[in-house]
Design an enzyme around this catalytic site. Structure first.
Site, PDB file in Angstrom:
ATOM      1  N   ASP A   1       0.875  -1.176   0.000  1.00  0.00           N
ATOM      2  CA  ASP A   1       0.000   0.000   0.000  1.00  0.00           C
ATOM      3  C   ASP A   1       0.909   1.222   0.000  1.00  0.00           C
ATOM      4  O   ASP A   1       1.659   1.442   0.952  1.00  0.00           O
ATOM      5  CB  ASP A   1      -0.883  -0.032   1.253  1.00  0.00           C
TER       6      ASP A   1
ATOM      7  N   ASN B   1       3.895   3.970 -10.245  1.00  0.00           N
ATOM      8  CA  ASN B   1       2.676   4.150 -11.044  1.00  0.00           C
ATOM      9  C   ASN B   1       1.409   4.224 -10.198  1.00  0.00           C
ATOM     10  O   ASN B   1       0.436   4.863 -10.599  1.00  0.00           O
ATOM     11  CB  ASN B   1       2.579   2.990 -12.045  1.00  0.00           C
TER      12      ASN B   1
ATOM     13  N   TYR C   1      -6.162  16.356  -6.659  1.00  0.00           N
ATOM     14  CA  TYR C   1      -5.435  15.359  -7.466  1.00  0.00           C
ATOM     15  C   TYR C   1      -4.337  16.063  -8.265  1.00  0.00           C
ATOM     16  O   TYR C   1      -3.194  15.602  -8.310  1.00  0.00           O
ATOM     17  CB  TYR C   1      -6.423  14.660  -8.409  1.00  0.00           C
TER      18      TYR C   1
ATOM     19  N   LYS D   1      -0.268  15.530  -8.239  1.00  0.00           N
ATOM     20  CA  LYS D   1       0.519  15.139  -9.419  1.00  0.00           C
ATOM     21  C   LYS D   1       1.564  16.212  -9.751  1.00  0.00           C
ATOM     22  O   LYS D   1       2.653  15.890 -10.248  1.00  0.00           O
ATOM     23  CB  LYS D   1      -0.405  14.873 -10.605  1.00  0.00           C
TER      24      LYS D   1
HETATM   25  N1  LIG Z   1      -6.391   6.812 -16.395  1.00  0.00           N
HETATM   26  C1  LIG Z   1      -6.073   8.062 -16.639  1.00  0.00           C
HETATM   27  O1  LIG Z   1      -6.719   8.713 -17.474  1.00  0.00           O
HETATM   28  C2  LIG Z   1      -4.893   8.693 -15.954  1.00  0.00           C
HETATM   29  C3  LIG Z   1      -4.439   9.930 -16.448  1.00  0.00           C
HETATM   30  C4  LIG Z   1      -3.307  10.500 -15.888  1.00  0.00           C
HETATM   31  C5  LIG Z   1      -2.625   9.866 -14.884  1.00  0.00           C
HETATM   32  N2  LIG Z   1      -3.087   8.659 -14.396  1.00  0.00           N
HETATM   33  C6  LIG Z   1      -2.275   8.008 -13.367  1.00  0.00           C
HETATM   34  O2  LIG Z   1      -1.829   6.771 -13.872  1.00  0.00           O
HETATM   35  C7  LIG Z   1      -1.535   5.889 -12.799  1.00  0.00           C
HETATM   36  C8  LIG Z   1      -2.177   4.538 -13.077  1.00  0.00           C
HETATM   37  O3  LIG Z   1      -3.591   4.673 -13.053  1.00  0.00           O
HETATM   38  P1  LIG Z   1      -4.545   3.833 -14.026  1.00  0.00           P
HETATM   39  O4  LIG Z   1      -5.331   4.807 -14.800  1.00  0.00           O
HETATM   40  O5  LIG Z   1      -3.777   2.787 -14.723  1.00  0.00           O
HETATM   41  O6  LIG Z   1      -5.552   3.229 -12.955  1.00  0.00           O
HETATM   42  P2  LIG Z   1      -5.974   1.731 -12.556  1.00  0.00           P
HETATM   43  O7  LIG Z   1      -7.088   1.901 -11.584  1.00  0.00           O
HETATM   44  O8  LIG Z   1      -6.236   0.900 -13.757  1.00  0.00           O
HETATM   45  O9  LIG Z   1      -4.671   1.188 -11.838  1.00  0.00           O
HETATM   46  C9  LIG Z   1      -4.194   1.771 -10.664  1.00  0.00           C
HETATM   47  C10 LIG Z   1      -3.614   0.674  -9.803  1.00  0.00           C
HETATM   48  O10 LIG Z   1      -3.078   1.305  -8.644  1.00  0.00           O
HETATM   49  C11 LIG Z   1      -3.472   0.539  -7.520  1.00  0.00           C
HETATM   50  N3  LIG Z   1      -3.475   1.341  -6.307  1.00  0.00           N
HETATM   51  C12 LIG Z   1      -4.387   2.262  -5.918  1.00  0.00           C
HETATM   52  N4  LIG Z   1      -4.065   2.730  -4.711  1.00  0.00           N
HETATM   53  C13 LIG Z   1      -2.931   2.094  -4.334  1.00  0.00           C
HETATM   54  C14 LIG Z   1      -2.133   2.136  -3.169  1.00  0.00           C
HETATM   55  N5  LIG Z   1      -2.443   2.913  -2.130  1.00  0.00           N
HETATM   56  N6  LIG Z   1      -1.036   1.358  -3.116  1.00  0.00           N
HETATM   57  C15 LIG Z   1      -0.722   0.537  -4.147  1.00  0.00           C
HETATM   58  N7  LIG Z   1      -1.460   0.446  -5.264  1.00  0.00           N
HETATM   59  C16 LIG Z   1      -2.555   1.208  -5.347  1.00  0.00           C
HETATM   60  C17 LIG Z   1      -4.846   0.010  -7.877  1.00  0.00           C
HETATM   61  O11 LIG Z   1      -5.187  -1.126  -7.080  1.00  0.00           O
HETATM   62  C18 LIG Z   1      -4.694  -0.308  -9.348  1.00  0.00           C
HETATM   63  O12 LIG Z   1      -4.279  -1.626  -9.594  1.00  0.00           O
HETATM   64  C19 LIG Z   1      -2.038   6.585 -11.543  1.00  0.00           C
HETATM   65  O13 LIG Z   1      -0.956   7.183 -10.863  1.00  0.00           O
HETATM   66  C20 LIG Z   1      -2.974   7.648 -12.087  1.00  0.00           C
HETATM   67  O14 LIG Z   1      -3.103   8.725 -11.191  1.00  0.00           O
HETATM   68  C21 LIG Z   1      -4.205   8.074 -14.921  1.00  0.00           C
END
Ligand SMILES: NC(=O)c1ccc[n+]([C@@H]2O[C@H](COP(=O)([O-])OP(=O)(O)OC[C@H]3O[C@@H](n4cnc5c(N)ncnc54)[C@H](O)[C@@H]3O)[C@@H](O)[C@H]2O)c1
Length: 281
Positions: free
Chosen positions: A83, A110, A183, A187
């Site tokens: 976590d 990530n 958020y 970031k």
């Molecule tokens: N999806 C988008 O449009 C988007 C855009 C910009 C940035 N992001 C960033 O990309 C990264 C990946 O997100 P995603 O879109 O692939 O989402 P996702 O929900 O598919 O994957 C995120 C993963 O992070 C895990 N997670 C959440 N909280 C956690 C914690 N406290 N400790 C460990 N793991 C944890 C979740 O269980 C999940 O498996 C994130 O940092 C997110 O902020 C996403």
């Protein structure tokens, strides 16, 4: 076999024998990144709150945990629960990678927390603590632990560095996006940490870069992707003719980890279909 692309395990992979930790690797971009690194011959420590993928994600093989997909294709991978809001678990994650595979070459930060859209006035201190804790502090703590390990290792003559870090920030850390204030602040912290840590540790031959995704189709963004009105807005804001897929991000992360990217450090690379370039008409 559950992967379309071949695993390069004969020494031809661009990350052959490197040891990588990927946080938040069970779903979405983290999963795509872990699989892409595994395909390039790295040994991957997959890490998340649980090994199972979010079932509201879009991966066709989401019934199979990421580390199992890599192992099923002949790669080396293990799962360690972590976590990113818990400092001791982050320390244990880095320790686990070194115990399991003997060293650490790569950290991909990530994992992230995004809480559904609302105006700033409706946000709470609890939301601030959660997003700054996981996205900001979690990223800082894991970088510090990884760098402590990198500093115990010699410079790798092939890659030319002691270790590499790629943080997944966001286009929200570059431009203001309505109803994402906290958020976005978390970031922006990731993006600025990327520059500062790169500056402090360039002398140690440690690269630190960030990728800033735009709108990518994952479990996290599934509420948006399932809402035609929000998606229409996101498409209007994205000049490229389509929105993002996890592999769009994974491909750039892999490049930043290759030997060719040795002289790239401290950069926040927008991978967003032009989302942060300007106002598309
Ligand atoms: N999806 C988008 O449009 C988007 C855009 C910009 C940035 N992001 C960033 O990309 C990264 C990946 O997100 P995603 O879109 O692939 O989402 P996702 O929900 O598919 O994957 C995120 C993963 O992070 C895990 N997670 C959440 N909280 C956690 C914690 N406290 N400790 C460990 N793991 C944890 C979740 O269980 C999940 O498996 C994130 O940092 C997110 O902020 C996403």
């Amino acid at each position: 076999m559950s992967q379309e692309l071949p695993y390069k395990l004969d020494g031809s992979g661009r990350l052959h024998g490197r040891v990588a930790v990927v946080t938040g690797s069970s779903s979405g971009m983290g999963r795509a990144i872990a699989l892409a690194i595994g395909r390039e011959g790295a040994h991957v420590v997959c890490s998340d709150l649980k090994a199972e993928a979010a079932q509201h994600g879009f991966e066709h093989d989401r019934a199979i945990p990421t580390h199992t997909v890599i192992a099923n294709n002949g790669g080396k991978s293990a799962f360690q629960k972590c976590d990113m809001g818990k400092t001791e678990e982050i320390w244990s994650l880095i320790d686990f990678a070194v115990k399991e595979f003997g060293k650490l070459d790569i950290l991909v930060n990530n994992a992230g927390l995004w809480l559904p859209l609302r105006d700033f006035v409706e946000e709470t201190d609890e939301m601030w603590d959660a997003m700054m804790g996981i996205n900001g502090k979690g990223c800082a703590t894991s970088m510090r632990q990884a760098i402590k390990q990198f500093l115990r290792q010699p410079v790798d003559p092939k890659s030319g560095c002691r270790g590499r870090i790629v943080n997944i920030s966001s286009s929200a850390g570059i431009v203001a996006i309505r109803r994402e204030a906290t958020y976005a602040a978390s970031k922006a912290a990731v993006s600025m940490l990327t520059k500062n840590v790169a500056l402090d540790h360039a002398k140690d031959a440690i690269n630190v870069n960030a990728v800033c995704p735009g709108v990518v189709r994952t479990a996290m963004s599934s509420t948006n992707f399932n809402d035609p009105l929000i998606i229409a807005e996101m498409k209007k804001g994205t000049p490229w003719p389509r929105l993002g897929e996890p592999n769009d991000i994974a491909n750039v992360v892999v490049f930043l980890l290759t030997d060719e990217a040795q002289w790239v450090t401290g950069q926040n690379i927008a991978v967003d279909g032009g989302f942060t370039v300007g106002i598309p008409l």
